[in-house]
Each structure stands twice: as structure tokens, then as C-alpha cells.
Design a protein around this motif. Structure first.
Motif, PDB file in Angstrom:
ATOM      1  N   ASP A  43     -13.939   0.661  -2.154  1.00 39.54           N
ATOM      2  CA  ASP A  43     -13.767   2.104  -2.290  1.00 39.54           C
ATOM      3  C   ASP A  43     -14.239   2.851  -1.047  1.00 39.54           C
ATOM      4  O   ASP A  43     -13.706   3.917  -0.706  1.00 39.54           O
ATOM      5  CB  ASP A  43     -14.518   2.626  -3.520  1.00 39.54           C
ATOM      6  CG  ASP A  43     -13.769   2.345  -4.817  1.00 39.54           C
ATOM      7  OD1 ASP A  43     -12.586   1.931  -4.738  1.00 39.54           O
ATOM      8  OD2 ASP A  43     -14.359   2.505  -5.899  1.00 39.54           O
TER       9      ASP A  43
ATOM     10  N   TRP B  73      -5.165   9.083  -1.480  1.00 38.01           N
ATOM     11  CA  TRP B  73      -5.930   7.919  -1.934  1.00 38.01           C
ATOM     12  C   TRP B  73      -5.034   6.679  -1.909  1.00 38.01           C
ATOM     13  O   TRP B  73      -3.888   6.725  -2.341  1.00 38.01           O
ATOM     14  CB  TRP B  73      -6.467   8.157  -3.342  1.00 38.01           C
ATOM     15  CG  TRP B  73      -7.418   7.085  -3.803  1.00 38.01           C
ATOM     16  CD1 TRP B  73      -7.159   6.080  -4.682  1.00 38.01           C
ATOM     17  CD2 TRP B  73      -8.779   6.911  -3.396  1.00 38.01           C
ATOM     18  NE1 TRP B  73      -8.271   5.292  -4.855  1.00 38.01           N
ATOM     19  CE2 TRP B  73      -9.290   5.781  -4.074  1.00 38.01           C
ATOM     20  CE3 TRP B  73      -9.617   7.599  -2.524  1.00 38.01           C
ATOM     21  CZ2 TRP B  73     -10.596   5.331  -3.906  1.00 38.01           C
ATOM     22  CZ3 TRP B  73     -10.923   7.145  -2.354  1.00 38.01           C
ATOM     23  CH2 TRP B  73     -11.402   6.027  -3.039  1.00 38.01           C
ATOM     24  N   GLN B  74      -5.569   5.572  -1.385  1.00 34.62           N
ATOM     25  CA  GLN B  74      -4.788   4.335  -1.325  1.00 34.62           C
ATOM     26  C   GLN B  74      -4.464   3.829  -2.722  1.00 34.62           C
ATOM     27  O   GLN B  74      -5.324   3.766  -3.596  1.00 34.62           O
ATOM     28  CB  GLN B  74      -5.558   3.254  -0.559  1.00 34.62           C
ATOM     29  CG  GLN B  74      -4.897   1.872  -0.609  1.00 34.62           C
ATOM     30  CD  GLN B  74      -5.656   0.833   0.168  1.00 34.62           C
ATOM     31  OE1 GLN B  74      -5.778   0.933   1.384  1.00 34.62           O
ATOM     32  NE2 GLN B  74      -6.172  -0.181  -0.515  1.00 34.62           N
TER      33      GLN B  74
ATOM     34  N   LYS C 146     -11.388   2.846   1.234  1.00 32.63           N
ATOM     35  CA  LYS C 146     -10.354   3.767   0.747  1.00 32.63           C
ATOM     36  C   LYS C 146     -10.720   5.217   1.063  1.00 32.63           C
ATOM     37  O   LYS C 146      -9.847   6.040   1.371  1.00 32.63           O
ATOM     38  CB  LYS C 146     -10.154   3.577  -0.752  1.00 32.63           C
ATOM     39  CG  LYS C 146      -9.540   2.237  -1.128  1.00 32.63           C
ATOM     40  CD  LYS C 146      -9.377   2.140  -2.628  1.00 32.63           C
ATOM     41  CE  LYS C 146      -8.878   0.766  -3.046  1.00 32.63           C
ATOM     42  NZ  LYS C 146      -8.704   0.655  -4.505  1.00 32.63           N
TER      43      LYS C 146
ATOM     44  N   GLN D 145       0.831  -1.200   0.000  1.00 30.44           N
ATOM     45  CA  GLN D 145       0.000   0.000   0.000  1.00 30.44           C
ATOM     46  C   GLN D 145       0.871   1.258   0.000  1.00 30.44           C
ATOM     47  O   GLN D 145       1.862   1.349   0.738  1.00 30.44           O
ATOM     48  CB  GLN D 145      -0.890   0.005   1.244  1.00 30.44           C
ATOM     49  CG  GLN D 145      -1.773   1.222   1.417  1.00 30.44           C
ATOM     50  CD  GLN D 145      -2.285   1.326   2.845  1.00 30.44           C
ATOM     51  OE1 GLN D 145      -1.527   1.146   3.799  1.00 30.44           O
ATOM     52  NE2 GLN D 145      -3.578   1.625   3.006  1.00 30.44           N
TER      53      GLN D 145
END
Length: 886
Positions: A557, A168-169, A560, A161
Motif C-alpha cells: 500500500d 489508486w492502483q 500504491k 495495472q
């Protein structure tokens, strides 16, 4: 220019250094400090560059340095001692071999899991399930439990990651080369790799090689579909952990379960390892292992029903999820297509396979194949991973046992534990060793025993506080290094990053929060009132600093967005020296994070945290827990060693109001209780406020003394051995082919006869209540007329159930009292049963009667899901005659 082919060139070690290979290839080094220190001394810079991985280290050491070490007598003596210590560890009798019932314990146990977190050097895990599985293997090794681990080798692991500039990841999937990992191929006598084959629809075949890792005494077998003979789709089956859905996930789970059993058989045949008597399914992902074992027995002439009974007897199933959404479910047509004549397990009727996993119960979807449901139907013994999670699981899966109260659903619990030698900081370990002796400290961490942990009470306050500051200071340095690397990845230049040198303060109260980022774990609950959080962080007298880490699933999402929200708050120049988000949370980061925090925060939606072992790891390092009463904290919380965040149980379905209330409770705790206690110092001593926080130190001491023995993986594995593995091994031995056939036939006959089983008239004879009131200590004698249809009295158990009742006469905390045959059939063919019922509790009291199947080979009377109750109780389970005791 890119290479057209990649391979690994291994160093040739001088003869005196040859034992380094064996030490590097056995993952015991990951939890054995002396072995790690030995490798570090080979090349300290290379050790850091290799991320603490001995295999990578040895691949980078120069021939000149190796020759120098071979001539270094002191190093060679240390190496010889380390190799001898490992040999003794592998060969000597341990807890399992010296157990008072050692002869009755299983010869071997196969432990299946979709992921294993052993070490950062073998990245085959995503979160708690894998770390738990890794700790299970390590503790089993320390205790001498003859476990064989079974999993998959993911060529991309989970994911790495990083963050974009706007927080944002982003996911990265580095390719893993097995030749650069602490693994070896399982090979046959001819030197060729052992190969496992699965038949796929359309005449295709899925081939897999078997890689072996040595986890101390425990072999871990990892199946790998990157085989030349596979087509492209088949090679990608083991591409990444939790990386696909639908057919891709189904094939992974078929390879894990069916292929895993075949890998175990091959391993035992090649090495002489005892065949497993017990198969432990760690979550539903590996549930197909039961089908493969049924196929094996069917091939030996046993029918499906008898084979099912034999398989169930030796199977343990552990569920880790408290929510149905966490379970893998497949369309029944997809499952049907992969089994039968054109796929795997040819010869076993597809409808029999499907009925094991279909949700054919109230509230279920009969068009869906549920892996946890199959796991429960294929296992005679099942458990959740904390006391609360056991209760949640009994509620969640109650539909599989219709007619039973959730309390009677046959799912027990074994609360998770953590492997202390892996997670306890070396500095904490050394302090304990100085106090109780190195050998006793190691025993305490492996076997447990409160008498050894009690010695922590004698460690002086000053030593504990000095150690806590050292660990906090180490965390500050680690955070700054990682934060700088993260910002460079986000595109920042060196000129922008001078502020990082002032991030965190080794004398400020430090709170840690790190875990996966599903919505129920509420990563951003702390942001509910941003201004109030800022005031806590920037308080001039009692400041707080927070270190946060976590990964959202690549397809999530929503998760995230939570990460991005937290990152954006932490990027604010006003608070970025007090709160940080560290990307790429994994084992290496966690081993620094847990010891360096003063408080470990956990604020899930109760009761959606099955266990939550991160708080256990923190506790073993003297970190105090601040948590919602969920998972293990609900079970073991005491005000002496932490704080419970109140839950807004009255908020109903208003999620916003619930989160507002619980966030406010969290702020209140930190501001009014946690921070004041941390900064409450005695005068005249060292410390940020000129003294020692005596009450805080006492909480640290109580955490170690009281929680230490409880949270150990050694305690957990001993419970599995004695409460689940040993009974499963006995049941496995009792169910040879003929007893299995007899049990299957008995179950068939009982199911057919059960409609004729009924409870008739119930009456109380002696000491009957007068005007609805009876005295504590009195005894009722119950007489019941029952119909057994075609069943004999030895095939059923007639019970009275009694306990307190609520306003609707529903019995809680019921106790069962057996009733015995007392007379022959009446004119209607009903038999008389009677027995005493002790009135042992005051208050509203009630009883009812039920009939259950009974057979010596049943693990529990609820196993068949059959129960007969009085007509008045049939529509309202658990109700019966009520009275008041005084």
C-alpha cells in the motif's frame, strides 16, 4: 451466457504456409525484426490487434487470406527465406562452439529463475529479475551456449495495472490459456504429458505438467500445477507470480527447485539433450534444486556430506538483492514439515536440510530458513550483479564467513547486461546497419567488440538528431494513445479528453522514469518540491516533459500511495501536457519508452539498486542517463555520456533531509546542465531552436561508442561462461563419487583440527623499518612461527597480508604474499614459515599474517570459513604491524 468449457481451435495452414507454425512457435521472432515484419505483412490490422503475437495472429487470420498468401509467390519466397534463416540459426556453430576452450566448456547449463521476461506475448515476469533472465536466455541462444531454462507457468502471470478515478492502483489477473501461448506440452513416447510429482505432508501429492517454450536455441521448461489430478490447493500453487506468502510461496519454490530438476532430467531423457554439468540459481527462489541433486546422489550411494560437495562444485548462485528484506525467509517449522518422511526428500535427515538455510550466524535469526543463505551454502561460486552490488553482498553475507574481512568473502560480481536486439529500436538498428553493415551490426550487438561500435563516431550529427526526433515523436503518439485508454478506464468520456491531443511535444526535452515501485527507488523524489518541478516543466525557453510508469506490488500500500501521489500531480491541468503517468508498465511499453526519451532518470537510495538495467536499454538507443551513482552507473559513469546525481551521504539517518538534498541536486542538474545542453543549438540548421545541439549529439555518440559494448547481455553471458560456468564444470568433473567422499572427509578433519591452528611469533628480518619508516621498493623478510595441530603443511596456506592502513591500523586493499615452510618444529611444536614482503605503496602501511585451509578442489581459501590470525588481530580483523613508507 458463459461457456462451460474453453479450448483453442487452430487454423489449418495451406502447405506453402506451414513454416509459419515453426516461426511462430520459436520466440526468436521477438528479437528478429525480419520475422516480425513477415508476420505483420500477413495481416497488419490483425497484427496490431494481436499485440504483435504471431500465435494469436495465426489464430485470427481468415481462410481466404491464408489461401491468398499461399498463392503469393513473393510472400512464399520471404517465408522460405525466413524459415531457412531460423534453421541456420538453430544449427550453425556460434561463439560457444568455436571457443578456444570449447572442449572444456560445460556440455549444458541449467538456468533456474522464478520469472522470465521473454516477450509481452508470454507474460511471466514482474520486473528486472525476469527481464534479466529473459535477456540471459536470448543472449545464450545467440552465442550458442547450451542453456536449459527452468521456471514456473503462472496461469495469471503477474498482474495488469489500471488506475481508479482518484489515481489508486487497481490489479487485474487475466487467465492465461497455455494453448494460446507460444508453448507446447512436453510429452512422453506414448503421447501423454510428462508429469512431475512432489510429495506433500499428509499423503498429498503435487502434480505438475511441463510446458516448453523455444527461445531461439534454448529450451525453456515451465512447470504448471493446473493438473486435473491435483486438489484445489495444489492447482493454485502456480496461480500467479509473487501472489502469496508462507506455505504458498514455499510450495512454489519447492516446485521450481525440486520439480525443476526433475523436469530437466525428464526433458534430457526424452530429447537426448546433454545433461547439465552446471546448475545456475538465479536468486534464492530456486535454491531447493541443490537438495534434489543431493537426493539424487544419495540414491546412488553417496553420503550426504559427499553429495553436498559434488552438488556445490557444479552450482552457481546469483544474488540480485542488496537488502535482507528482499530475500524469501520461511519459518523453520514450516520447512521442516514439508521435508522428511512425511514430505519431500524422504531419507535425507531434516536437520541436515535445515542447517543449510538457517541463519546460524551473528545477527541472524536461527528460527528462520533463509533461501539466499541456502543458495550460498549450496553453491561453490556466487556473484552479485554489478561491482558495487558485489561489495554490498560481501558485506551483507559476511556472517557466513566469520573471521574474514568482507573483501575476502567469496562472492564476486558479473555486471548485468541487456539483449540489444530486443531493446534497440528498429530505426536505431537500421542506422547502425547503414553505417557498419547489417552483418557487422548484428555481430556487434551479439558478441560486442569496441571496433564495431567505434564506427558510430562517423555518423553525421544531422542523422543522429533526425533519428532522435523521429523516436521522440513516436513516443508522443504512443503516450497519447495509452493515456487516452487509461482515462477511458478511469471513467472519463470522450468529451473530457480533447486535451490529450496536446500532451507532450516532439521537440521538448523528454525524461523517462519507469520501474517497479518499492520505496527505495523513490518514484516521487521528483515531487519533493512541486513548485520547482512545475517551473522546470513549464519553462518558456527550456521546457521539460516527463513520462513515468511503474507498478507497485499488490500488497504494498505504501508503493500504491506513491503511485497515487504521482498520478494526482500529473492530473493537474496546469502540467498534464508535460508530465504523464502510464499504467500497466511492461515489455511492450518499455520497447517504445526507452528509445523515445532523451534522458533516463534513476534516483534510488544508494546502494540499494543492485544493477538497474533500464538505463542500459535506454543508453543503447542513444538516451543519456541521469542517475545516482548506484548499480551499473557507479561502475561505468563518465561525464562524457551522462550525469551523476550527488548523494547526501552526510545526512545520516535523517531521511527527510537526505531526500530534500538529493531532490534539490536533481532539480539543479536538470535546470543548469541538462536542459541548457539540450537546447544549446548551432545557428542555421534544423531543430526546435534553429540548429543542432552539437554537444548533446556528441554525448549521444559517446554513449553508443563507450557504453554500447559494455551493457550487452552477450558480454554478460560470456563472462558467466568463462568466469563461472567453465570453472564450475571443471570442478563438477573433478568431483566424482570417490573424490567427493575424500573432500568431504578432508573438510570434516580440518574443521575438527582447526582449534589447534594458530599464528605465533611474527618478526621482520631484512630491511626492517627504522623508527617506523621504510623506503618504497624495499623488501621485508617475514618469519612466522605457526602451530598446525594435526594438519600437514600441504593442508594450509600461510599468508602475509599487507596494504595501506587507516588511523586505527585497519588494512585496506590488502595484497596477499605467500609464506613458505622454512624449518622444522621448535620445542613447542611450532613450524617456521618465511617469505618476502614487497613495500610497494607509499604512506601508512601495515601487515598481518593469517593461516587458511588449502586443498586443490577448493574454489577459494575462504570456502570453509576458517581462518587463524595473530592474537592481537583476532579481535580487530585486518589489523597488524604498521609503518610509513616514503
Amino acid at each position: 451466457m458463459k461457456a462451460i468449457r474453453r479450448f483453442t481451435v487452430r487454423p489449418v495452414l495451406p502447405e506453402p504456409l506451414r513454416p509459419l507454425h515453426g516461426l511462430a512457435r520459436n520466440l526468436r521472432w521477438s528479437w528478429h525484426a525480419e520475422t516480425r515484419e513477415l508476420f505483420q505483412s500477413v495481416d497488419p490490422e490483425g497484427w496490431r490487434a494481436a499485440g504483435g503475437d504471431p500465435v494469436r495472429l495465426l489464430g485470427s487470420v481468415s481462410p481466404g487470406r491464408l489461401a491468398e498468401l499461399a498463392r503469393d509467390r513473393r510472400f512464399v519466397r520471404r517465408l522460405t527465406a525466413a524459415a531457412a534463416d531460423l534453421d541456420d540459426y538453430l544449427r550453425s556453430d556460434r561463439w560457444y562452439q568455436t571457443h578456444e576452450r570449447a572442449a572444456e566448456l560445460p556440455a549444458a547449463v541449467a538456468y533456474f529463475s522464478p520469472e522470465f521476461g521473454i516477450t509481452a506475448a508470454l507474460p511471466q515476469y514482474s520486473g528486472g529479475l525476469g527481464i534479466l533472465a529473459g535477456d540471459h536466455l536470448k543472449a545464450a541462444s545467440d552465442l550458442g551456449v547450451p542453456l536449459v531454462g527452468v521456471g514456473l507457468l503462472y496461469r495469471h502471470g503477474y498482474f495488469r495495472q489500471s488506475l481508479s478515478r482518484d489515481g489508486w492502483q487497481q490489479e487485474h489477473y487475466p487467465v492465461l490459456d497455455p494453448d494460446e501461448l507460444p508453448l507446447s506440452l512436453l510429452r512422453g513416447p506414448d503421447g501423454e504429458p510428462c508429469r512431475i510429482d512432489l510429495q506433500l505432508p499428509g499423503g498429498r501429492t503435487l502434480h505438475a505438467h511441463v510446458w516448453q517454450a523455444r527461445v531461439g536455441r534454448v529450451p525453456l521448461l515451465l512447470l504448471d500445477s493446473q493438473v486435473e489430478e491435483n486438489d484445489t490447493a495444489a492447482r493454485e500453487v502456480t496461480d500467479r507470480l509473487y501472489g502469496g506468502g508462507g506455505e504458498h510461496r514455499l510450495l512454489q519454490e519447492m516446485l521450481l527447485g525440486i520439480g525443476g530438476v526433475r523436469a530437466v532430467r525428464a526433458y534430457c531423457a526424452l530429447t537426448g539433450h546433454p545433461e547439465p554439468e552446471v546448475f545456475h540459481t538465479n536468486e534464492g527462489h530456486a535454491g531447493f534444486l541443490g537438495l534434489e541433486r543431493i537426493r539424487e546422489l544419495a540414491g546412488q550411494g553417496l553420503g550426504f556430506d559427499a553429495a553436498l560437495e559434488a552438488v556445490r562444485a557444479g552450482t552457481v548462485f546469483t544474488t540480485h538483492t542488496p537488502v535482507p528484506a528482499g530475500i524469501d525467509r520461511f519459518d523453520r517449522a514450516l520447512v521442516a514439515r514439508h521435508f522428511g518422511d512425511d514430505g519431500e526428500l524422504a531419507g535425507i535427515p531434516v536437520d541436515r536440510i535445515l542447517e543449510l538455510g538457517l541463519e546460524t550466524y551473528g545477527g541472524g535469526d536461527p528460527g528462520v530458513f533463509n533461501m539466499a543463505v541456502m543458495g550460498l551454502r549450496l553453491a561453490q561460486r556466487a556473484n552479485g550483479v554489478s561491482t558495487l552490488h558485489g561489495a554490498v553482498s560481501r558485506e551483507m553475507f559476511a556472517g557466513l564467513w566469520p573471521g574474514f574481512d568482507p573483501a575476502d568473502v567469496p562472492i564476486t560480481s558479473v555486471t548485468n547486461g541487456v539483449h540489444a536486439p530486443t531493446w534497440v529500436a528498429p530505426e536505431v538498428m537500421r542506422l547502425g546497419a547503414r553505417q557498419v553493415g547489417a552483418g557487422r551490426a548484428e555481430d556487434a550487438l551479439t558478441v560486442g567488440g569496441s571496433e564495431r561500435w567505434d564506427a558510430v563516431a562517423d555518423i553525421p550529427d544531422g542523422q543522429i538528431w533526425d533519428l532522435r526526433r523521429v523516436l521522440r515523436e513516436q513516443l508522443v503518439q504512443e503516450v497519447r494513445e495509452r493515456l487516452r485508454a487509461s482515462w477511458r478506464q478511469r471513467g472519463a468520456g470522450a468529451a473530457e479528453l480533447g486535451w490529450i491531443d496536446t500532451v507532450l511535444d516532439p521537440d521538448v526535452l523528454t525524461i523517462g522514469f519507469a520501474r517497479r515501485v518499492p520505496s527505495y527507488k523513490r518514484l516521487t523524489l521528483m515531487l519533493r518540491d512541486p513548485e520547482r518541478l512545475r517551473r522546470l516543466l513549464l519553462d518558456p525557453d527550456r521546457p521539460v516533459q516527463i513520462v513515468v510508469a511503474g507498478k507497485a506490488h499488490p500488497a504494498d500500500d505504501g508503493g500504491k500511495r506513491l503511485v497515487q501521489e504521482l498520478v494526482r500531480f500529473a492530473d493537474d491541468p496546469r502540467v498534464r501536457h508535460r508530465i504523464v503517468f502510464l499504467p500497466d508498465y511492461g515489455m511492450a511499453m518499455a520497447q517504445k519508452l526507452y528509445p523515445g526519451c532523451d534522458v533516463w532518470l534513476n534516483n534510488p537510495l544508494r546502494p540499494l539498486e543492485a544493477c538497474g538495467t533500464s538505463g542500459m536499454k535506454a543508453a543503447l538507443n542513444g538516451c543519456l542517463n541521469l542517475s545516482v551513482l548506484d548499480g551499473w552507473w557507479d561502475e561505468w559513469y563518465e561525464p562524457d555520456f551522462g550525469w551523476a546525481i550527488p548523494t547526501a551521504d552526510g545526512a545520516g539517518t535523517d531521511e527527510d533531509r537526505r531526500d530534500d538534498l538529493e531532490a534539490a541536486a536533481l532539480y539543479e542538474l536538470v535546470e543548469k546542465r541538462v536542459a541548457p545542453r539540450f537546447y544549446d543549438r548551432t545557428a542555421g540548421g534544423p531543430g526546435a531552436a534553429g540548429g543542432l545541439p552539437g554537444r548533446w549529439i556528441e554525448m549521444v555518440r559517446r554513449t553508443l561508442v563507450s557504453l554500447g559494448p559494455k551493457v550487452l547481455a552477450g558480454r554478460m553471458v560470456r563472462e558467466y561462461v568463462e568466469r563461472l560456468y567453465e570453472p564450475a564444470a571443471r570442478a563438477h568433473r573433478a568431483l566424482g563419487p570417490e573424490p567427493a567422499r575424500e573432500l568431504a572427509e578432508w573438510k570434516r578433519r580440518v574443521r575438527a583440527a582447526w582449534p589447534g591452528v594458530a599464528v605465533g611469533h611474527v618478526e621482520a628480518l631484512a630491511a626492517a623499518p627504522v623508527n617506523g619508516t621504510a623506503e618504497l621498493g624495499a623488501t621485508l623478510t617475514l618469519r612466522v612461527r605457526v602451530s598446525l595441530g594435526d594438519l600437514g603443511t600441504d593442508e594450509v596456506e600461510v599468508q602475509a597480508l599487507a596494504g595501506r592502513v587507516d588511523s586505527e591500523d585497519v588494512i585496506s586493499d590488502a595484497r596477499a604474499f605467500p609464506l613458505k615452510p622454512a624449518g622444522g618444529p621448535d620445542l613447542e611444536g611450532r613450524l617456521l614459515y618465511e617469505g618476502p614482503l614487497a613495500l610497494d605503496r607509499t604512506g601508512p602501511f601495515g601487515y598481518t599474517v593469517r593461516i587458511l585451509p588449502a586443498h586443490p578442489l577448493l574454489a577459494t581459501p575462504a570456502e570453509l570459513g576458517l581462518v587463524a590470525s595473530p592474537p592481537e588481530a583476532a579481535s580487530d580483523r585486518g589489523t597488524g604491524t604498521g609503518m610509513t613508507l616514503r
